[in-house]
Every structure is written in C-alpha cells, then in structure tokens.
Design a protein around this motif. Structure first.
Motif, PDB file in Angstrom:
ATOM      1  N   ILE A 110       0.831  -1.208   0.000  1.00  0.00           N
ATOM      2  CA  ILE A 110       0.000   0.000   0.000  1.00  0.00           C
ATOM      3  C   ILE A 110       0.862   1.253   0.000  1.00  0.00           C
ATOM      4  N   VAL A 111       1.932   1.250   0.795  1.00  0.00           N
ATOM      5  CA  VAL A 111       2.827   2.408   0.843  1.00  0.00           C
ATOM      6  C   VAL A 111       3.473   2.642  -0.516  1.00  0.00           C
ATOM      7  N   GLN A 117       2.297   1.694  -3.471  1.00  0.00           N
ATOM      8  CA  GLN A 117       1.289   2.082  -4.459  1.00  0.00           C
ATOM      9  C   GLN A 117       0.715   3.475  -4.202  1.00  0.00           C
ATOM     10  N   SER A 118       0.918   4.014  -3.001  1.00  0.00           N
ATOM     11  CA  SER A 118       0.350   5.326  -2.697  1.00  0.00           C
ATOM     12  C   SER A 118       0.909   6.414  -3.606  1.00  0.00           C
ATOM     13  N   SER A 119       2.140   6.236  -4.070  1.00  0.00           N
ATOM     14  CA  SER A 119       2.735   7.245  -4.939  1.00  0.00           C
ATOM     15  C   SER A 119       2.027   7.329  -6.288  1.00  0.00           C
ATOM     16  N   ARG A 160      -1.176   6.803  -6.655  1.00  0.00           N
ATOM     17  CA  ARG A 160      -2.572   7.178  -6.427  1.00  0.00           C
ATOM     18  C   ARG A 160      -2.680   8.595  -5.861  1.00  0.00           C
ATOM     19  N   TYR A 190      -1.422  10.170  -3.290  1.00  0.00           N
ATOM     20  CA  TYR A 190      -1.494  10.462  -1.860  1.00  0.00           C
ATOM     21  C   TYR A 190      -0.296   9.814  -1.173  1.00  0.00           C
ATOM     22  N   THR A 191       0.022  10.319  -0.008  1.00  0.00           N
ATOM     23  CA  THR A 191       1.197   9.861   0.723  1.00  0.00           C
ATOM     24  C   THR A 191       0.762   9.234   2.045  1.00  0.00           C
ATOM     25  N   ILE A 192       1.380   8.119   2.374  1.00  0.00           N
ATOM     26  CA  ILE A 192       1.098   7.433   3.637  1.00  0.00           C
ATOM     27  C   ILE A 192       2.294   7.608   4.558  1.00  0.00           C
ATOM     28  N   TYR A 217      -8.930  -0.779   4.273  1.00  0.00           N
ATOM     29  CA  TYR A 217      -7.937  -0.838   3.211  1.00  0.00           C
ATOM     30  C   TYR A 217      -8.601  -0.482   1.882  1.00  0.00           C
ATOM     31  N   PHE A 218      -7.836   0.201   1.037  1.00  0.00           N
ATOM     32  CA  PHE A 218      -8.414   0.747  -0.194  1.00  0.00           C
ATOM     33  C   PHE A 218      -8.958  -0.333  -1.125  1.00  0.00           C
ATOM     34  N   GLN A 248     -12.699   2.995  -4.416  1.00  0.00           N
ATOM     35  CA  GLN A 248     -11.275   3.187  -4.693  1.00  0.00           C
ATOM     36  C   GLN A 248     -10.689   2.138  -5.628  1.00  0.00           C
TER      37      GLN A 248
END
Length: 273
Positions: A145-146, A148-150, A152, A154-156, A217-218, A224
């Motif tokens: 998830i961390v 893939q956040s880049s 999407r 957004y930053t985790i 979770y997304f 999402q």
C-alpha cells in the motif's frame, strides 16, 4: 614328601591367582564399557541445562516482543487519534491491529512455555504459526500500500509505531520461529486453518463497510477500485500469501528432529543401564 604334598596347594593357589587376575583384567574393560553409561546422565544434564538456558533466552526475547507489541499498539492508537476523521471503533477493524493483539498473546504464551518447558506443545506452535503468518502478511500488504500510494496521488506516513507493527515485530517473530529448536513438528493440515480468521474478518469488513461507508484498506472499498474484479484479484493475492507463508512456516517445523527431544530419551536410556 613335604615338597610334593605342598605342590597341589601351590597349584590351587596359582589357579585362584590366575582367576583373580583374569577378573582384574576383565573388570576394567567392563568398567570402561559402563563408564559412558554412568557419565551419560551427568553429561546429558549438563547439555540439557545449556539448552534450557537458550530456551530461557527465547523466553526473555518473547517478553520483549510482547512489550514492544503493546507499546506499538498504544503508539499507533495515539497516532491515529490525531486524524479528524478517526473513529475509535474503526481502530479495531484493521487486520494489523487485530493480528498485533493476537501476537502479544502468542508472545506471552510462548515466553511462559519457554521458561517452563524444553519443547513447545503442538497447540502453542499451531497458534504461533497462525499469528506469525498474519503479522507477516500484514507487513507485506502495508508495504504494498505504501509503495502504491505514490501512483494514487497520496502519501502514507509510516510513524515509529507503524514501523514496529508492520516491519520490526513480524521480522523478529519470523526469526524467532526459524531459530527456535523447541517448536513442535506440525502436520500439513495446520495450513488449512490459516484462512479461517482472515475469511471471517473479510466478510465482516465488507458487510460493515457497506453499512458505515468506511473500509480499513483501499482494495476493499468499491469507491477506490475499478470494480469487484479488482477486489477479487487483491483477495486472491492475499489468500496466496496467507497459505504460502503458512506452508513455508510449517515446512520449517518439519525439517529435522529437534535436539531437545532427543535429550530425554538419552537420559532415560542411560539411567536404565
């Protein structure tokens, strides 16, 4: 005549002397053969004591892991309290939190057994296997998830508590499993139980999410993902991770006989002799 009369006496004495000498020569050989058996219990006890000290070290390590788990859970709770949209009851919907709580219980139980016994009972290692699988999968999923956040937009953030829960504790728990020579030899059917908790959690999360409009979770949130097929794809990947890791952990428990299991048999054999 005296000389002749005394000859039989000397003959008898000589015969007795020869027999006594033969016994003296035979006795040391017998004692030499019996000495290893006589020394085996003391040697075995010394070796068992050394191994028990290793077990105690494992017990101390598991206590430290349990404390780290509690600190990480409390720290993560304090971290998410800072979000305006955070709801306390949502905290316990995260699979990471639930598996982390289970890990604390497993660490405490494993420490108690390590302090008191040389070999784990099968039920404990069955529980440890499931919990270790769950926290490892949680770490892998969170890392995904961390990453893939880049893509999407957004930053985790990954605070210290999250690092403990997702990376450090699972990694050390895996090391504990791999190096613990006192764990039970688990049957392959153990892996059949690994999907019970994730399956129940997934069904509950989807049903609850449809009611409250929130998903932990997304990939479970229909808003999402591109559609049900994407959610199904992520779910199948999760199933593969759960079963694959559980099978790997089961295989490591079956690699070789545990040395601590051979010690009691050796002591019993030596004592019987």
């Amino acid at each position: 005549m005296c000389a002749r009369a005394s000859e039989p006496a000397r003959t008898k004495t000589t015969a007795r002397g020869i027999q006594a000498a033969s016994r003296r020569f035979v006795a040391p050989a017998g004692r030499a053969r019996r000495e290893p058996s006589g020394l085996a219990p003391a040697t075995a006890r010394a070796r068992t004591g050394a191994r028990f000290s290793v077990r105690q070290a494992f017990g101390v390590g598991r206590v430290v892991l349990a404390v780290a788990g509690v600190v990480a859970l409390l720290g993560y709770f304090d971290y998410v309290l800072g979000f305006a949209t955070f709801a306390v009851y949502n905290y316990f919907s995260y699979f990471t939190v639930l598996s982390g709580m289970g890990a604390v219980v497993a660490f405490v139980a494993g420490a108690v057994v390590a302090f008191r016994r040389a070999v784990d009972p099968p039920w404990l290692d069955w529980f440890r296997l499931l919990i270790t699988t769950y926290i490892i999968v949680s770490g892998i999923v969170f890392l995904t998830i961390v990453i893939q956040s880049s893509s999407r937009d957004y930053t985790i953030e990954v605070p210290w508590s999250s690092q403990l829960l997702h990376f450090w504790i699972p990694g050390i728990a895996l090391l504990d499993w791999l190096t613990d020579a006192g764990k039970a030899r688990l049957p392959w059917k153990t892996t059949a139980w690994v999907m019970l908790v994730p399956g129940l959690w997934g069904a509950f999360t989807l049903a609850r999410g449809a009611l409250v409009g929130w998903y932990p979770y997304f990939f479970l949130d229909p808003a999402q993902v591109s559609g049900p097929l994407e959610t199904l794809l992520y779910s199948l990947v999760a199933v593969a991770l759960f079963t694959g890791i559980a099978a790997g952990l089961t295989a490591t428990s079956r690699l070789s006989p545990r040395p601590w299991r051979r010690i009691p048999a050796a002591v019993a054999a030596a004592t019987a002799e």
